[in-house]
Design an enzyme around this catalytic site. Structure first.
Site, mmCIF file in Angstrom:
data_model
loop_
_atom_site.group_PDB
_atom_site.id
_atom_site.type_symbol
_atom_site.label_atom_id
_atom_site.label_comp_id
_atom_site.label_asym_id
_atom_site.label_seq_id
_atom_site.Cartn_x
_atom_site.Cartn_y
_atom_site.Cartn_z
ATOM 1 N N LYS A 113 0.111 4.260 -3.014
ATOM 2 C CA LYS A 113 -0.248 3.780 -1.680
ATOM 3 C C LYS A 113 0.563 2.567 -1.290
ATOM 4 C CE LYS A 113 -4.939 5.513 -1.004
ATOM 5 N NZ LYS A 113 -6.342 5.142 -0.836
ATOM 6 N N LYS A 196 -2.732 19.965 -2.957
ATOM 7 C CA LYS A 196 -4.097 20.197 -2.466
ATOM 8 C C LYS A 196 -4.219 19.864 -0.978
ATOM 9 C CE LYS A 196 -8.356 18.201 -3.444
ATOM 10 N NZ LYS A 196 -9.145 17.211 -4.171
ATOM 11 N N LYS A 199 -7.388 15.431 3.261
ATOM 12 C CA LYS A 199 -7.934 15.024 4.546
ATOM 13 C C LYS A 199 -7.136 13.896 5.183
ATOM 14 C CE LYS A 199 -11.821 12.038 3.734
ATOM 15 N NZ LYS A 199 -11.194 10.797 3.281
#
Ligand code: TRP
Length: 336
Positions: A113, A196, A199
């Site tokens: 991040k 994957k 969201k």
């Protein structure tokens, strides 16, 4: 025998997706009978990235309504928002003081991040997993369902429990275990079927949101990346994109993958995509209707949040009180 406690949260960023839907229908309804379940919206965690206050506020409301629309029963479960239980932030501090920086330096999510987000590497992003440990430990959670990306954070939580036990004894905090549920279907990104469905993917086309309009759903499924071959078969290695569509199809229709493969022999990928798009729209329709009703009834949502927060606080405050006592802080109400 007392039920075991299970706890899970989703950070209030991005959109809840079809992947969350599938995880939810497979697990939540069954779990709410067998376990003492707590689910919360991690709104404080969302602040580790820059948020527009109005949008964050709307998203928190929306996530909570989606939990309910997905079938989580607010009476059988404890459903709440993290920020409504101030004990999370308080326990976070105590645990922060027990966590060596070296352990936080190893967190791969922080590394990823902060590389992506060079303009906002704030201390919250760094201590994110400690707040997550506080979320878990406040409720004496026995098990925590975690995806691959959160495994390391749960490991750190377990390390923190060990530090705590060594320093203050073992009576207050319960060591949480990862929850290995029924091996649910893994729903992959529509644009990169080797990763994957996420969201918070920046590419909106890579996921179907639970509250996408039918038009958007159609467009996203029809635009899903597949290979340039034409043979319909399930092969995760060679045909990751098609296999992902087949998996989703199978879960939503209740048919076996083989059956679907047979049904579409000789047809084109486009046929599967068109039928799957309709199936996804039909499946999400009742959830979306319930969601729309809930969003039109903000009073009910606020009331439900409020009673969830009260139930959660009652438990959280007991743990925090014991922790404060363990650490030697003065408890005014127990001093004569
Ligand atoms: N970090 C988790 C995620 O982004 C959300 C989360 C916050 C969580 N606190 C938690 C999950 C405690 C499980 C338990 O997915």
């Amino acid at each position: 025998m007392a039920k075991k406690t299970i706890l899970s949260g989703s950070t209030a960023t991005g959109d809840l997706t079809l992947g969350n839907y599938i995880g939810a229908i497979n697990n939540w309804t069954a779990l709410q009978e067998e376990y003492d379940c707590l689910y919360f919206v991690a709104d404080l965690h969302a602040l580790t990235v820059k948020q527009d206050p109005k949008k964050l506020n709307d998203r928190c409301m929306s996530f909570f309504a989606q939990y309910l629309a997905l079938g989580l029963d607010p009476v059988k479960n404890t459903l709440f928002l993290q920020s409504h239980v101030p004990e999370h932030a308080e326990l976070n501090w105590i645990l922060t003081c027990l966590t060596p920086m070296g352990y936080l330096n190893r967190m791969t999510q922080f590394k990823d991040k902060s590389e992506k987000n060079t303009k906002n590497i704030n201390a919250g992003l760094y201590t994110y997993p400690v707040l997550m440990a506080a979320d878990i430990l406040l409720y004496q959670a026995d098990v925590v369902p975690v995806g691959e990306d959160q495994k390391q954070h749960l490991e750190l939580c377990r390390d923190i429990v060990n530090f705590y036990h060594n320093r203050y004894g073992e009576k207050t905090l319960v060591m949480p275990e990862p929850f290995i549920g029924k091996q649910g279907a893994r729903v992959m990104s529509l644009q990169d079927p080797t990763s994957k469905m996420s969201k918070s993917d920046e590419n909106e086309k890579s996921f179907v949101s639970i509250i996408d309009t039918p038009k958007k759903i159609q467009k996203k499924i029809k635009g899903a990346v597949t290979d340039s071959d034409t043979v319909i078969e399930f092969d995760v290695e060679k045909k990751a994109g098609l296999s992902n569509l087949l998996t989703i199809y199978s879960v939503l229709s209740g048919k076996k993958v083989d059956e679907i493969v047979n049904e579409y022999q000789g047809k084109m990928y486009g046929h599967i995509k068109a039928d799957l798009a309709d199936l996804v729209c039909d499946t999400l329709k009742p959830v979306q209707e319930k969601y729309a009703d809930l969003m039109n009834n903000q009073d009910y949502l606020l009331e439900t949040m409020n009673s969830g927060a009260s139930k959660a606080r009652e438990r959280a405050s007991k743990t925090l009180k014991a922790v404060y006592e363990d650490t030697g802080l003065i408890n005014l109400s127990s001093r004569k």
